[in-house]
Each structure stands twice: as C-alpha cells, then as structure tokens.
Motif scaffolding. Sequence first.
Motif, PDB file in Angstrom:
ATOM      1  N   ASN A  35     -27.569   5.426  25.053  1.00 58.82           N
ATOM      2  CA  ASN A  35     -27.053   6.680  25.582  1.00 58.82           C
ATOM      3  C   ASN A  35     -28.063   7.140  26.618  1.00 58.82           C
ATOM      4  O   ASN A  35     -29.197   7.491  26.272  1.00 58.82           O
ATOM      5  CB  ASN A  35     -26.918   7.695  24.448  1.00 58.82           C
ATOM      6  CG  ASN A  35     -26.285   9.003  24.891  1.00 58.82           C
ATOM      7  OD1 ASN A  35     -26.358   9.375  26.055  1.00 58.82           O
ATOM      8  ND2 ASN A  35     -25.692   9.704  23.943  1.00 58.82           N
ATOM      9  N   GLU A 196     -18.335   6.665  17.423  1.00 59.00           N
ATOM     10  CA  GLU A 196     -18.117   7.987  18.032  1.00 59.00           C
ATOM     11  C   GLU A 196     -17.511   7.898  19.427  1.00 59.00           C
ATOM     12  O   GLU A 196     -16.987   8.903  19.932  1.00 59.00           O
ATOM     13  CB  GLU A 196     -19.435   8.761  18.091  1.00 59.00           C
ATOM     14  CG  GLU A 196     -19.924   9.281  16.750  1.00 59.00           C
ATOM     15  CD  GLU A 196     -20.873   8.341  16.033  1.00 59.00           C
ATOM     16  OE1 GLU A 196     -21.546   8.774  15.089  1.00 59.00           O
ATOM     17  OE2 GLU A 196     -20.929   7.149  16.433  1.00 59.00           O
ATOM     18  N   ALA A 224     -24.540   7.443  19.950  1.00 59.83           N
ATOM     19  CA  ALA A 224     -23.950   8.736  20.253  1.00 59.83           C
ATOM     20  C   ALA A 224     -24.971   9.868  20.182  1.00 59.83           C
ATOM     21  O   ALA A 224     -24.898  10.833  20.940  1.00 59.83           O
ATOM     22  CB  ALA A 224     -22.782   9.014  19.306  1.00 59.83           C
ATOM     23  N   PHE A 225     -25.962   9.754  19.278  1.00 62.93           N
ATOM     24  CA  PHE A 225     -26.969  10.794  19.125  1.00 62.93           C
ATOM     25  C   PHE A 225     -28.131  10.657  20.109  1.00 62.93           C
ATOM     26  O   PHE A 225     -29.066  11.455  20.066  1.00 62.93           O
ATOM     27  CB  PHE A 225     -27.513  10.787  17.693  1.00 62.93           C
ATOM     28  CG  PHE A 225     -26.721  11.620  16.729  1.00 62.93           C
ATOM     29  CD1 PHE A 225     -27.105  12.924  16.429  1.00 62.93           C
ATOM     30  CD2 PHE A 225     -25.578  11.121  16.133  1.00 62.93           C
ATOM     31  CE1 PHE A 225     -26.376  13.702  15.544  1.00 62.93           C
ATOM     32  CE2 PHE A 225     -24.843  11.883  15.250  1.00 62.93           C
ATOM     33  CZ  PHE A 225     -25.238  13.182  14.947  1.00 62.93           C
ATOM     34  N   SER A 269     -25.850  18.528  15.390  1.00 57.72           N
ATOM     35  CA  SER A 269     -24.948  17.414  15.703  1.00 57.72           C
ATOM     36  C   SER A 269     -23.949  17.773  16.796  1.00 57.72           C
ATOM     37  O   SER A 269     -23.608  16.931  17.636  1.00 57.72           O
ATOM     38  CB  SER A 269     -24.220  16.937  14.440  1.00 57.72           C
ATOM     39  OG  SER A 269     -23.471  17.978  13.855  1.00 57.72           O
ATOM     40  N   LEU A 273     -23.779  15.601  20.210  1.00 59.94           N
ATOM     41  CA  LEU A 273     -22.592  14.798  20.503  1.00 59.94           C
ATOM     42  C   LEU A 273     -21.785  15.340  21.679  1.00 59.94           C
ATOM     43  O   LEU A 273     -20.756  14.761  22.041  1.00 59.94           O
ATOM     44  CB  LEU A 273     -21.696  14.715  19.267  1.00 59.94           C
ATOM     45  CG  LEU A 273     -22.300  13.988  18.058  1.00 59.94           C
ATOM     46  CD1 LEU A 273     -21.355  14.054  16.864  1.00 59.94           C
ATOM     47  CD2 LEU A 273     -22.626  12.548  18.395  1.00 59.94           C
ATOM     48  N   VAL A 276     -20.768  12.909  24.451  1.00 61.02           N
ATOM     49  CA  VAL A 276     -19.892  11.766  24.177  1.00 61.02           C
ATOM     50  C   VAL A 276     -18.666  11.780  25.087  1.00 61.02           C
ATOM     51  O   VAL A 276     -18.242  10.725  25.592  1.00 61.02           O
ATOM     52  CB  VAL A 276     -19.487  11.737  22.689  1.00 61.02           C
ATOM     53  CG1 VAL A 276     -18.356  10.745  22.452  1.00 61.02           C
ATOM     54  CG2 VAL A 276     -20.694  11.369  21.833  1.00 61.02           C
TER      55      VAL A 276
END
Length: 372
Positions: A35, A196, A224-225, A269, A273, A276
Amino acid sequence: MTSLEDLPLRSDLRGLTPYGAPQLHVPVTLNVNENTHTIPEPVALDIVSNLARALLTINRYPDREFSELRDRLAGYLGHGLTRENIWAANGSNEVLQHILQAFGGPGRSLLGFVPTYSMYSILAAGTGTRWIAADRDADFELTPATAADWVTKTQPDIVFLCSPNNPTGTPLSLETIEAVYAASSGIVVVDEAYAEFGARGTPSALSLLPGRERLLVSRTMSKAFAFAGARVGYLAADPAVTDALRLVRLPYHLSALTQAAANAALAHSAEMLAMVDDIRDQRDRLVTELTRLGYAPHRSGSNFVLFGGVENPRATFDALLADGVLIRDVGIPGHLRVSAGTEAETSAFLDALARLEPPVGPVPTNAIESIN
C-alpha cells in the motif's frame, strides 16, 4: 572462504534460492503489492504514543497470549468471532509457517494451485512438507470442479487457496472453497491477504467458518492497513486450531512493540482503510488504460494487476526501471505485474509504459513455466 556447498545443509534445501523481490531506490516502486499510501498523521501519532507507553515496560516479556490484539482483530473481522478464534504472528508468512509446522512436515503434503504465491512452496520446503503443484483453469481461474478433482486425486494433508490469488489477482468463489473443503479430510487454508480490495459486497471465507473446524482464514495488516513494515499477520479458525498453533510458536513471538503498534492501528481501522477506495480506483484505472494501450490485463480483486501481451517481459521491466518505475517480472511468459499506487504513481507507470514499443498481444496462459 566457505561456500554454501561446503556446509552440511539439508539435502532437500540444496539448490533452492531464497525468496525476495528487488529492493531498489527508485521514484516509483510498484513491485511488491505494498500500500503506497502513507498512514494518516493523527493515526501515526497515536501509534507512537502507544509505542512510548509500551517502552516503559519493555524490560518485561510481552503478553504471550497477545490478548488485547486478539480481541481487536476479532472485533475488526466480525462474523461472531472472539479471541479464541484468532491467531497472530510476525506477518502472514509466519502464520502460514506455523500452520505447516503444526499440520505438515515430513510424510505430509501441501496442495496449491499454480501460479500462486511462491512462498507456499518455500514454506513447504522449509518444513519438510511435500509440495503438490496443481493446475488452474484457463485465464488463471479455479472452478469448484477443477479444485475438488485435484484434492480427490492427490489427497493432500493441507490445501492453500489464495483469494484473491497472487500473482494473478484472480478472485476465488465461496463455491470453490466449499468444494475443496468437502473433498478434503485435511486442513484447508484460505489466504485472504488482499481481501479488503475486493469489490464491495464480496463475501469472505470467514462466513464459511461455522461448522468447519478444518477451515482456516489467513489475513494480514500489510496491505490494506499500510502496515507492511510492522509485520502483523493473523488468522481466524476454530479454537482448537489456535491451541494447535501454540505448540509450535516460539516463546513470546509477538513483541510488545508489535502488539502496541497493531492495537493502535486497529483502533483507527476506519481511517486506516479510508485509502482502499482510492486504491481500487487506481487498480480499475490500470485495467482500463492497459487495455487501451493494447495489453491484456487479467481481472483482479486485489491491489495489483497482472497483464499479458508483453513481447519481452525482461526488456520491458528494464526499460521501465531505467525510467524510474519498478514493477514485477513474476516469471509468467508474456506477462508483468504492477501494483496500484497513488494516482501520481499510477500515472507515472502508465506514461512510462506508453513511451515503449507497443505490445504484441496476449500470450496463452497455458504457457506458464515458473513463478517467482
């Protein structure tokens, strides 16, 4: 000077090469499905604060059962899971290694559907587990019938299903997972490292856990994180599975700092996220623009795109690298893989690719020789 050949290495490890993608300092790095968005500053500051508190007791061993982290992971996953269903380790690779240490080993086998994540076969070799490479359907798909037939023919002790698949990005249906589980008498692992990034409403294998004590669903915070450097992977399964994994873990295997960082990140979270959707947009943009340029991108439910129609993957890889863009040659003839980055990074890749010679058209997927 002693060489590797001079050492009394296990015979089944001779001739193998360690896993590793190029780590090069270039302006645009889109080769390992990271990411590429940075963590929001308020979240980063909260993580730092949590780490500072953990440092005050760093002279003591960490919570061996990582109880708070398991609670937070269970809350994040939902599906009625509790801490008893959760296991975690230093990246999902260590989670998978624990599975093979507990349920694989000499005299046992692991089935995977190639091309797939190359660490599966490497982890199998490292644990003395026999690796069985099964074929996929056309365009890297995997139907329930094909998957179940391979399980029936080979009777593996463990099956690894990558959903969506790496390096192809191919989504995997719940029907295929159900078919594999029904055909198997062993452990079935669904690796949802990129879950995700799937289309909104895509069901998770987590929904299949009730009543299936041999089904394990692996996840990671790396993708995703945006937590790849923290090394936090985890799984959800029947509580008996987590009991089994305790038998093979090293003492205090998750450091107090790892637990503190992960707990703080999970407390945010929603913010973590939020990126995303942007990544999905850039992935879809890659599919559209690669098609427009004459390449043949495969459908993807992940944060990367595998595309065919590359006459000379190595030459294209090198030309892009010379232009400051690093992507991945995964060893599939006629194909390359690129991660979906920020809008600017994606534009840089597409502009660099457009400056190269036009593609020659798609290469048949049955021309696969190897996967890195």
